[in-house]
Design a protein around this motif. Structure first.
Motif, PDB file in Angstrom:
ATOM      1  N   GLY A  55     -31.173  81.280 -43.476  1.00 25.08           N
ATOM      2  CA  GLY A  55     -30.574  80.119 -42.789  1.00 25.08           C
ATOM      3  C   GLY A  55     -30.714  80.155 -41.207  1.00 25.08           C
ATOM      4  O   GLY A  55     -31.377  79.407 -40.506  1.00 25.08           O
ATOM      5  N   ARG A  56     -30.505  81.430 -40.668  1.00 25.79           N
ATOM      6  CA  ARG A  56     -30.924  81.774 -39.385  1.00 25.79           C
ATOM      7  C   ARG A  56     -32.231  81.621 -38.882  1.00 25.79           C
ATOM      8  O   ARG A  56     -32.515  81.066 -37.919  1.00 25.79           O
ATOM      9  N   TYR A 112     -17.848  82.155 -45.617  1.00 23.73           N
ATOM     10  CA  TYR A 112     -19.107  81.660 -46.426  1.00 23.73           C
ATOM     11  C   TYR A 112     -19.105  80.400 -46.645  1.00 23.73           C
ATOM     12  O   TYR A 112     -18.459  79.506 -46.212  1.00 23.73           O
ATOM     13  N   GLY A 113     -20.347  79.998 -47.097  1.00 22.96           N
ATOM     14  CA  GLY A 113     -20.780  78.502 -47.029  1.00 22.96           C
ATOM     15  C   GLY A 113     -20.995  77.942 -45.581  1.00 22.96           C
ATOM     16  O   GLY A 113     -21.045  78.831 -44.765  1.00 22.96           O
ATOM     17  N   PHE A 114     -21.251  76.442 -45.563  1.00 22.72           N
ATOM     18  CA  PHE A 114     -21.325  76.018 -44.437  1.00 22.72           C
ATOM     19  C   PHE A 114     -20.334  76.276 -43.258  1.00 22.72           C
ATOM     20  O   PHE A 114     -18.893  76.170 -43.836  1.00 22.72           O
ATOM     21  N   PRO A 115     -20.357  76.516 -42.050  1.00 19.12           N
ATOM     22  CA  PRO A 115     -21.585  76.635 -41.498  1.00 19.12           C
ATOM     23  C   PRO A 115     -22.069  78.082 -41.230  1.00 19.12           C
ATOM     24  O   PRO A 115     -22.915  78.388 -40.286  1.00 19.12           O
ATOM     25  N   PHE A 116     -21.701  78.926 -41.979  1.00 19.50           N
ATOM     26  CA  PHE A 116     -22.095  80.434 -41.790  1.00 19.50           C
ATOM     27  C   PHE A 116     -23.539  80.652 -42.438  1.00 19.50           C
ATOM     28  O   PHE A 116     -23.711  80.751 -43.527  1.00 19.50           O
ATOM     29  N   LEU A 117     -24.395  80.716 -41.549  1.00 14.12           N
ATOM     30  CA  LEU A 117     -25.721  80.850 -41.744  1.00 14.12           C
ATOM     31  C   LEU A 117     -26.006  82.351 -42.446  1.00 14.12           C
ATOM     32  O   LEU A 117     -25.629  83.343 -41.745  1.00 14.12           O
ATOM     33  N   SER A 118     -26.874  82.389 -43.444  1.00  9.48           N
ATOM     34  CA  SER A 118     -27.372  83.881 -43.961  1.00  9.48           C
ATOM     35  C   SER A 118     -28.447  84.049 -42.962  1.00  9.48           C
ATOM     36  O   SER A 118     -29.085  83.189 -42.199  1.00  9.48           O
ATOM     37  N   TYR A 139     -26.954  79.680 -46.676  1.00  9.23           N
ATOM     38  CA  TYR A 139     -25.390  79.938 -46.165  1.00  9.23           C
ATOM     39  C   TYR A 139     -25.116  81.111 -46.988  1.00  9.23           C
ATOM     40  O   TYR A 139     -25.220  81.527 -48.069  1.00  9.23           O
ATOM     41  N   LEU A 162     -32.176  73.453 -44.616  1.00  6.31           N
ATOM     42  CA  LEU A 162     -30.774  73.667 -44.456  1.00  6.31           C
ATOM     43  C   LEU A 162     -29.845  72.693 -45.197  1.00  6.31           C
ATOM     44  O   LEU A 162     -28.699  73.113 -45.491  1.00  6.31           O
TER      45      LEU A 162
END
Length: 194
Positions: A159-160, A150-156, A137, A130
């Protein structure tokens, strides 16, 4: 109902061991296939703990990604040169071994404690992705949204998937603690018999 749940606690911990075993053997076993080996490249290549296992440096891998379910010969050749598949076979074997050690804790607490602690340790490495892996992200692909997502905190999706390892981390500690408690009980019993 409370009494029943309390009485079944040890069975629930065993269920946790079986769940860890299933996940580890399944995911570890998939490491023998190219699509899974290709899929972990961004994590390994960007990790300060693991990148030395590969021959190529990040972000070169981005040019050689195989879409999931499709294999491109030139990309496979690059992955072979990179050491992608050999490392994946090794990693998969380690993951399967951790799963086996954990489930053996049902019968062998001294073995199971190692499985639980190794599950915990593996999860620390996985969760470090992470911080080290850009692909965890959502990327900035442009767009007209007044509030960018986009970017933190938006998990791809990647990332999930990684974030869920916090559950494995906790489960490993619960299994290790249960084994430690059982070992202490056996030790006390032997001491009292003397």
């Amino acid at each position: 109902m409370f009494d029943l749940l309390a009485k079944l606690e040890s069975q629930f911990v065993n269920f946790l061991r079986i769940a860890i075993f299933i996940v580890m053997v399944w995911i570890g076993g998939l490491k023998a296939f190219h699509y899974e080996a290709d899929g972990i490249v961004p994590f390994v290549a960007n990790s300060p703990f693991m990148s030395f296992f590969y021959n190529k440096e990040a972000p070169e891998y981005q040019k050689f990604k195989n879409p999931e379910g499709k294999e491109v010969a030139a990309n496979i050749a690059w992955h072979k040169e990179n050491g992608t598949y050999m490392f994946s076979y090794f990693l998969g074997s380690v993951i399967v071994l951790i799963g086996v050690l954990t489930v053996l804790g049902i019968f062998l607490p001294r073995t199971g404690i190692w499985g639980g602690l190794l599950t915990f340790g593996m999860s620390i490495v996985t969760l470090s992705f992470l911080i080290t892996t850009p692909e965890v992200y959502v990327p900035n692909l442009g767009g007209d949204s007044p509030t960018p997502h986009y970017g933190f905190p938006f998990l791809s999706g990647a990332g999930r998937l990684v974030l869920k390892d916090i559950i494995m981390m906790a489960a490993g500690l619960v299994c290790a603690a249960d084994c430690a408690k059982r070992i202490q009980g056996i030790t006390r019993l032997r001491f009292q018999e003397k």
